[in-house]
Motif scaffolding. Structure first.
Motif: not given
Length: 389
Positions: A154-157, A108-111, A313-316, A160-161
């Motif tokens: 914002m989606v990643m924040t 997540f951090a690298s993304a 899924l939210g991270s993707i 989560k999914g």
């Protein structure tokens, strides 16, 4: 000889690509090793200090020898800028990043770091280092790409999914993971960690902006890097002494904590600066920025294999938006550079037409036209050709 020459020619053309791909593997390794060391009790304040101590010891000798003839005088205004640079990236950015990564995951951090070009672009607009003309497609692409990148963050924040298990690990999880996420933290901890990562990107962007201004006054890259690392070590040590009263946090053994300090200092604060400088001179910063999503993919693969991290899924979805927005910005920047270079060449292209050194004079010779070349003097301004009949 022909095949050998073609091989070396192809290798020379591929060197920038190989260098940047190797550097992304180096960054991905840093994310994994750093998270392992933090999970084994490494203090993030101490890690930032030791990292820049190692980087200073690595870079300072090269800066002293290679730039001894071109190093400018260190004035008070430049020194104050170096102090600010030493705080923005070595202290503020990295400590916020370590805290955010510990609250989320290495993947997540690298993304999240992929939002860095968008934040830098916004800051560059504020400081008038970038121009936007909505009537031009390349400028519009930069604005749209920035908006898409921020939307992905914002989606990643906020979302989560469900867990997406690529490796089919059968219930294996991150060392801090529980059944609902990558850590036994609540969604509030996940959001807090994400905000920490976004704040670290803001600090890193501010570092780039201030560095661009400082290099104009102090054009010695190696010396500036060594001074930044030195000031970052001093300021980071002061912050650590204030935040951590227990002196035992400074102890590290022959384990992952020492490996994280040495690896990140040598690879990510030493070699990375040199490689990026060489590639920037040859291909420009846009070329380097385009390789950022590769680091996210490598880190995700290593995180799933080495740390058994769970990917949501939210991270993707957010990562896809960030990558798409990033490449839209990169495309706009590349087109803008092509337009600027074409415009810069226009005056030079018109000079031969206004100052002709040779002109054709046609004379009659027995009913035939004979073409002669007559040298004409170069005259600044307009050339008036007089033909005698």
């Amino acid at each position: 000889m022909g095949q050998s020459g073609a091989f070396w020619s192809g290798l020379k053309k591929a060197k920038p690509y190989l260098a940047m791909v190797s550097l992304q593997f180096g960054y991905a390794g840093m994310y994994i090793i750093t998270l392992v060391s933090l999970n084994h009790g490494m203090n993030h304040y101490v890690l930032a200090v030791y990292r820049h101590v190692v980087a200073t010891l690595l870079i300072a000798p090269f800066a002293f020898v290679l730039e001894r003839k071109i190093r400018p005088k260190l004035t008070l205004p430049i020194f104050l800028r170096i102090m600010a640079l030493g705080f923005l990236e070595p202290v503020l950015d990295q400590n916020l990043y370590y805290v955010g990564m510990k609250s989320t995951s290495a993947t997540f951090a690298s993304a999240t770091v992929n939002i860095l070009p968008a934040i830098t672009f916004i800051m560059a607009l504020a400081f008038r280092l970038e121009k936007v003309n909505v009537k031009k497609i390349q400028s519009l692409a930069k604005v749209i790409g920035t908006a898409v990148t921020v939307g992905g963050a914002m989606v990643m924040t906020l979302y989560k999914g469900p867990i997406v298990d690529f490796m089919r690990s059968g219930g294996t999880s991150h060392p801090h993971a529980g059944g609902d996420g990558p850590h036994q933290s609540t969604n509030q901890h996940w959001v807090t960690g994400t905000l920490m990562l976004l704040a670290s990107c803001c600090g890193w962007s501010g570092f780039f902006i201030l560095q661009s201004f400082t290099l104009k006054k102090y054009p010695a890259e190696l010396s500036l890097t060594a001074l930044i690392c030195l000031m970052g070590s001093v300021e980071g040590a002061a912050v650590t002494l204030v935040m951590e009263r227990n002196m035992n946090v400074w102890r590290i053994g022959w384990d992952s904590r020492l490996l994280a300090a040495v690896y990140s200092g040598v690879v990510c604060s030493g070699i990375a600066y040199y490689v990026q400088g060489v590639v920037i001179k040859e291909r420009g910063p846009v070329f380097i920025t385009s390789f950022s999503p590769l680091c996210m993919i490598i880190t995700a693969a290593l995180g799933a294999i080495v740390l058994a991290e769970t990917i949501h899924l939210g991270s993707i979805i957010g990562a896809i938006f960030i990558v798409c927005g990033l490449y839209i910005v990169v495309w706009g920047k590349s087109k803008e550079r092509q337009a600027e270079s074409t415009t810069a060449l226009m005056p030079d292209e018109k000079v031969p037409t206004s100052e002709l050194p040779i002109t054709d004079v046609r004379t009659s010779n027995g009913g035939r036209e004979v073409q002669k070349q007559v040298d004409m003097p170069r005259i600044s301004g307009k050339n008036h050709l007089h033909q005698e009949s």
